[in-house]
Design an enzyme around this catalytic site. Structure first.
Site, PDB file in Angstrom:
ATOM      1  CE  LYS A 190      -4.410   0.812   0.026  1.00 22.25           C
ATOM      2  NZ  LYS A 190      -5.521  -0.039  -0.433  1.00 22.25           N
TER       3      LYS A 190
ATOM      4  CG  ASP B 181      -7.387   3.035  -0.932  1.00 24.22           C
ATOM      5  OD1 ASP B 181      -7.800   1.858  -0.898  1.00 24.22           O
ATOM      6  OD2 ASP B 181      -7.549   3.803   0.043  1.00 24.22           O
TER       7      ASP B 181
END
Ligand code: NDP
Ligand code: 2IT
Length: 451
Positions: free
Chosen positions: A126, A166
């Protein structure tokens, strides 16, 4: 002291304040897999848990860019490469002022197990920045993305690490990031997913997470002998990529999604959310949901601050099924109690870790069908992997092909999670099922690859 307690104590002692959210994600997994660790000596012998909770590496870098007033702005960028036992590091980028290392570690950790559950060859990662795209011009977003990629390009590659979107990162941002990567490296390759279709994006990637959540829920309700979603009142939180496409799929199948929300307020429209208007406000104008009631005054707009402290308006709306699709910890114990009292039968997490641990305990103890994020929202990353496959073979799949494959992946995840829960004596507990099934897959690969 049990093994789970011993591990939690150990990891807690080395956690920083920022890590509280990472710790929350880790603690849930440790409790779920405790029976497996106790019974399978091999995981203990190989120190799998101790190895799994530490990222392989974290990059943290300065991002400087010029705003429209020609002032120099400074942000921080990150990429957390957590685990690549199953394939290249894979996971989104989040641009939001709240981003810090702890949040990205939580998201990266969840991503390892989520990606394992898809059955596809992808590891977990991430990244992101505390940059806030809200209120910025396209040109400012472009300049930020270019500067961010000036550093990020050193660490990524189609076989190394493949970022995607995201919160705050959609096709616009991915397009600018891709353009800069290409400029720096002269290489046109599948280094990012969620690209616009015209330069290698997969059809259905924008819809994938939201549609996937609904496919998962349909399978779960069928397996648990509950009534299907058709004709049922559903509540959705969020008004971004995931929420909009969850609402779209609910409308396709004849359910009635009556709510959505953004950081400023909630819309409650008993006739069902008007999808075209929602898309216009949030995707085209990037505006506030308050605008919705200008067109439909019969709908209710509840500003965040007008709601009694401690609970959220969206979870006080009676529904058959609830879909938290905004952000982490947006559904707390009070919200869970409100949903349960109002007769909610099913909760599926579109966002990452939107329910607090006490909310989850309430759902499980009241036998609400509960689909945890790492299983229910895996459709987004699954179609990202399909995009990698299409890029590697220089081909494009049709919308129908991707949809069929997505449906299949979501059904397989649901069945595997349910079966694992049954095998480990916790039938109907999809939290434990998902954690055990995901952990086993990664752990077995780590053992086979040596230390
Ligand atoms: P978007 O940026 O498209 O949308 C986020 C939405 O959530 C916006 O409507 C935003 O409101 C709202 N929101 C954000 N923070 C808050 C907050 N603190 N309180 C209330 N509302 C808030 O992001 P996505 O839809 O892509 O992501 C939503 C969730 O889904 C995240 O948890 C993400 O990690 C997860 N997810 C995303 C995937 C993807 O493919 N995009 C895949 C799997 C999970 P506003 O419009 O006011 O900013
Ligand atoms: O949380 C997630 O799964 C995502 N943001 C999507 C990740 C991806 O690589 O598509």
């Amino acid at each position: 002291m049990s093994l789970a307690e011993e591990k939690i104590k150990k990891f807690e002692s080395v956690s920083s304040e920022q890590d509280a959210i990472f710790f929350q994600a880790m603690e849930e997994v440790i409790y779920s897999i405790a029976p497996l660790l106790e019974s399978c000596d091999i995981y203990k012998k190989n120190s799998i848990l101790d190895r799994l909770v530490v990222p392989d590496r974290i990059f943290k870098f300065k991002v400087t860019w010029l705003n429209d007033q020609n002032e120099i702005m400074v942000n921080t960028g990150y990429r957390v490469q957590f685990n690549n036992a199953l394939g290249p590091y894979k996971g989104g980028l989040r641009f939001h002022p709240s981003v810090n290392e702890g949040i990205l570690k939580f998201l990266g950790f969840e991503q390892i197990l989520k990606n394992a559950l898809t059955g596809l060859p992808i590891g977990g990662a991430k990244g992101g920045s505390d940059f806030d795209p809200k209120g910025k011009s396209d040109f400012e977003v472009m300049k930020f993305c270019s500067s961010f990629m000036t550093e990020l390009h050193k660490y990524i590659g189609p076989r190394i690490d493949v970022p995607a979107g995201d919160i705050g990162v959609g096709a616009r941002e991915i397009g600018y990031l891709f353009g800069e990567y290409k400029k720096i490296t002269s290489s046109f390759e599948g280094v990012l997913t969620g690209k616009p279709f015209m330069f290698g994006g997969s059809l259905m990637r924008p819809e994938a997470t939201g549609y996937g959540v609904i496919y998962f829920t349909q399978t779960m309700l069928e397996m648990e002998n509950k009534e299907s979603l058709e004709g049922k009142i559903c509540t959705v939180s969020g008004a971004g990529n995931v929420a909009i496409h969850a609402i779209e799929k609910l409308l396709h199948i004849g359910a009635i999604p009556v709510s959505c929300s953004d950081s400023r307020g909630t819309i409650y429209d008993t006739r069902g959310i008007d999808l075209a208007l929602l898309k216009e406000i949030k995707l085209e104008k990037r505006g506030s949901l308050e605008e919705y009631v200008k067109t439909f005054p019969e709908a209710k707009y509840i500003p965040v601050n007008d709601y009694p402290q401690g609970a959220h308006a969206v979870w006080d709306i009676p529904c058959y099924a609830a879909f938290p699709c905004a952000t982490q910890n947006e559904l707390n114990e009070l919200d869970a109690q409100n949903l349960i009292v109002n007769g909610c039968v099913s909760v599926s997490e579109g966002a990452n870790m939107p329910s607090t641990p006490t909310a989850i305990s309430n759902f499980l103890s009241h036998k609400v069908c509960f689909a945890p994020a790492k299983a229910a929202n895996a459709g987004g990353v699954a179609v990202s992997e399909f995009e990698m496959a299409q890029n590697a073979s220089m081909s494009h799949w049709t919308f129908e092909e991707v949809d069929t494959k997505l449906k299949n992946v979501m059904q397989q995840i649901c069945k595997r999670v349910a079966l694992t829960a049954k095998d480990y004596g916790v039938e109907g507990n999809y939290v434990d099922g998902a954690n055990i099934a995901g952990f086993k897959k990664v752990a077995d690969a780590m053992i086979a690859e040596g230390i």
